[in-house]
Write a protein that holds these residues in place. Structure first.
Motif, PDB file in Angstrom:
ATOM      1  N   THR A   9      -7.234   0.904   0.964  1.00 36.42           N
ATOM      2  CA  THR A   9      -7.698  -0.087   1.939  1.00 36.42           C
ATOM      3  C   THR A   9      -8.060  -1.395   1.239  1.00 36.42           C
ATOM      4  N   LEU A  10      -8.739  -1.306   0.120  1.00 34.48           N
ATOM      5  CA  LEU A  10      -9.082  -2.521  -0.625  1.00 34.48           C
ATOM      6  C   LEU A  10      -7.845  -3.207  -1.180  1.00 34.48           C
ATOM      7  N   SER A  11      -6.878  -2.427  -1.635  1.00 34.27           N
ATOM      8  CA  SER A  11      -5.658  -3.056  -2.136  1.00 34.27           C
ATOM      9  C   SER A  11      -4.899  -3.732  -1.007  1.00 34.27           C
ATOM     10  N   ASN A  12      -4.967  -3.177   0.207  1.00 33.56           N
ATOM     11  CA  ASN A  12      -4.315  -3.822   1.341  1.00 33.56           C
ATOM     12  C   ASN A  12      -4.990  -5.156   1.664  1.00 33.56           C
ATOM     13  N   SER A  52       2.411  -3.917   2.049  1.00 37.24           N
ATOM     14  CA  SER A  52       1.274  -3.791   2.951  1.00 37.24           C
ATOM     15  C   SER A  52       1.581  -2.801   4.072  1.00 37.24           C
ATOM     16  N   TYR A  53       2.783  -2.864   4.593  1.00 38.41           N
ATOM     17  CA  TYR A  53       3.202  -1.954   5.654  1.00 38.41           C
ATOM     18  C   TYR A  53       3.214  -0.503   5.160  1.00 38.41           C
ATOM     19  N   SER A  54       3.692  -0.292   3.934  1.00 38.42           N
ATOM     20  CA  SER A  54       3.723   1.076   3.410  1.00 38.42           C
ATOM     21  C   SER A  54       2.314   1.609   3.166  1.00 38.42           C
ATOM     22  N   ILE A  55       1.377   0.748   2.778  1.00 35.88           N
ATOM     23  CA  ILE A  55      -0.020   1.185   2.620  1.00 35.88           C
ATOM     24  C   ILE A  55      -0.587   1.611   3.965  1.00 35.88           C
ATOM     25  N   LEU A  56      -0.378   0.797   4.985  1.00 37.01           N
ATOM     26  CA  LEU A  56      -0.901   1.119   6.315  1.00 37.01           C
ATOM     27  C   LEU A  56      -0.279   2.392   6.876  1.00 37.01           C
ATOM     28  N   ARG A  57       1.012   2.585   6.652  1.00 33.18           N
ATOM     29  CA  ARG A  57       1.657   3.813   7.122  1.00 33.18           C
ATOM     30  C   ARG A  57       1.106   5.036   6.404  1.00 33.18           C
ATOM     31  N   PHE A  68       3.104   2.088  -3.868  1.00 30.90           N
ATOM     32  CA  PHE A  68       2.951   1.637  -5.250  1.00 30.90           C
ATOM     33  C   PHE A  68       1.474   1.690  -5.628  1.00 30.90           C
ATOM     34  N   PRO A  69       1.091   2.144  -6.763  1.00 33.40           N
ATOM     35  CA  PRO A  69       1.772   2.410  -8.013  1.00 33.40           C
ATOM     36  C   PRO A  69       2.260   3.845  -8.154  1.00 33.40           C
TER      37      PRO A  69
END
Length: 79
Positions: A9-12, A52-57, A68-69
């Motif tokens: 969440t912080l990385s997003n 960002s989209y892949s983090i949210l998914r 990533f990473p």
């Protein structure tokens, strides 16, 4: 697991801030030169959006593959 979720969440949030800077720079460049921003900048913005989209998914449990990473950095569309 909650620490991992917090880290993503912080990385997003950081990616969103970087994307805002890329957007601002692109707008300034476009107005100053009256042309599209450089292709490399547009590709970088596209890969940030994909990341960002892949983090949210992943956070929403839609995708099982971690971003990533823990996997490859997303590339810009068309490459």
């Amino acid at each position: 697991m909650s620490a991992f979720w917090l880290e993503l969440t912080l990385s997003n949030v950081c990616v969103s801030a970087a994307l805002a800077l890329v957007l601002l720079f692109s707008i300034v460049t476009a107005f100053a030169t009256r042309e599209l921003p450089p292709q490399r900048l547009r590709d970088f913005g596209q890969s940030l959006c994909s990341y960002s989209y892949s983090i949210l998914r992943y956070i929403a449990f839609v995708e099982r593959r971690p971003p990533f990473p823990f996997s490859d950095w997303p590339t810009a569309a068309g490459q």
